[in-house]
Write a protein that holds these residues in place. Structure first.
Motif, short mmCIF file in Angstrom:
data_model
loop_
_atom_site.label_atom_id
_atom_site.label_comp_id
_atom_site.label_asym_id
_atom_site.label_seq_id
_atom_site.Cartn_x
_atom_site.Cartn_y
_atom_site.Cartn_z
N UNK A 249 -11.56 -0.25 5.18
CA UNK A 249 -10.29 -0.29 5.65
C UNK A 249 -10.41 0.56 6.95
N UNK A 250 -9.90 -0.07 8.23
CA UNK A 250 -9.95 0.46 9.33
C UNK A 250 -8.53 0.49 10.08
N UNK A 251 -7.82 1.44 10.56
CA UNK A 251 -6.69 1.52 11.24
C UNK A 251 -7.36 1.52 12.59
N UNK A 252 -6.55 0.88 13.53
CA UNK A 252 -6.90 0.64 14.99
C UNK A 252 -5.91 0.09 15.92
N UNK A 253 -5.68 0.66 17.02
CA UNK A 253 -4.69 -0.01 17.92
C UNK A 253 -4.87 -1.52 18.05
N UNK A 254 -3.85 -2.40 18.24
CA UNK A 254 -4.02 -3.68 18.49
C UNK A 254 -4.66 -3.92 19.65
N UNK B 254 -3.89 -11.31 18.98
CA UNK B 254 -2.88 -12.02 19.03
C UNK B 254 -2.48 -13.04 18.32
N UNK B 255 -3.16 -13.98 18.01
CA UNK B 255 -2.93 -15.14 17.12
C UNK B 255 -2.73 -14.74 15.65
N UNK B 256 -3.53 -13.63 15.13
CA UNK B 256 -3.25 -13.06 13.74
C UNK B 256 -2.14 -12.16 13.71
N UNK B 257 -2.06 -11.48 14.75
CA UNK B 257 -0.71 -10.68 14.91
C UNK B 257 0.39 -11.43 14.87
N UNK C 11 3.99 0.96 20.78
CA UNK C 11 2.73 0.63 20.47
C UNK C 11 2.53 0.13 19.04
N UNK C 12 1.25 -0.56 18.93
CA UNK C 12 1.10 -1.20 17.99
C UNK C 12 -0.23 -0.80 17.03
N UNK C 13 -0.40 -0.96 15.95
CA UNK C 13 -1.76 -0.50 15.02
C UNK C 13 -1.83 -1.84 14.24
N UNK C 14 -3.14 -2.01 13.90
CA UNK C 14 -3.32 -2.99 12.85
C UNK C 14 -4.20 -2.30 11.78
N UNK D 171 -10.96 -7.78 9.00
CA UNK D 171 -10.28 -8.78 9.26
C UNK D 171 -8.83 -8.29 9.18
N UNK D 172 -8.05 -8.45 10.21
CA UNK D 172 -6.56 -8.05 10.47
C UNK D 172 -5.82 -8.44 9.32
N UNK D 173 -5.25 -7.28 8.59
CA UNK D 173 -4.37 -7.75 7.09
C UNK D 173 -3.11 -7.25 7.38
N UNK D 174 -2.74 -6.20 8.27
CA UNK D 174 -1.40 -5.65 8.31
C UNK D 174 -1.17 -5.18 9.67
#
Length: 147
Positions: A3-8, A13-16, A51-54, A60-63
């Protein structure tokens, strides 16, 4: 599972959009397309306080979570508002939501914010059970006047 938390990133964009659409559906909301586009662009605008984090699970972006800073009449430093938080159903129970909140907390500390706050619907018991392990709810009730 990593699990990695990172800036968008712009490539998210598509998954967001998919995650933000699901978030809106959960809250029975319908944000206009032009507002969604403006929000996305604000994440990459250096003059924006937003700001936004993923949350990325095994690549894979899940959140996602969105936050913004604002001044306050109650504190010397800026205040951080965690506005949106969503983790797709299949990734719930992986600590992605908690890690996203901690990611916003880290950004707030780096910005010398005095506090981080957020709200949720009363019926969102699943999220509230997590939030209650992080901090206590305030006694404030939110009133909103649509203009």
């Amino acid at each position: 599972m990593a699990l990695v938390i990172r800036p968008l990133e712009t490539s998210d964009k598509e998954k967001w959009l998919e995650l933000f659409d699901a978030y809106q559906a959960f809250y029975r909301a319908d944000v206009p397309a032009e507002v969604i586009e403006m929000t996305w662009n604000r994440f990459f605008d250096k003059s924006s306080s937003m700001g936004g984090l993923g949350a990325e699970l095994d690549g894979r972006l899940v959140g996602i979570t969105h936050y913004l800073f604002h001044e306050s009449t109650w504190e010397k430093g800026p205040t951080c508002y965690l506005e949106d938080l969503y983790v797709e159903e299949a990734a719930r129970g992986t600590d992605a939501a908690k890690a996203l909140i901690q990611g916003v907390e880290k950004k707030a500390r780096e910005s010398n914010a005095a506090s981080v706050y957020w709200h949720t619907q009363q019926y969102n018991s699943r999220a509230r059970s997590l939030y209650d392990t992080i901090t206590s709810p305030s006694s404030f009730i939110v009133y909103r006047m649509e203009l």
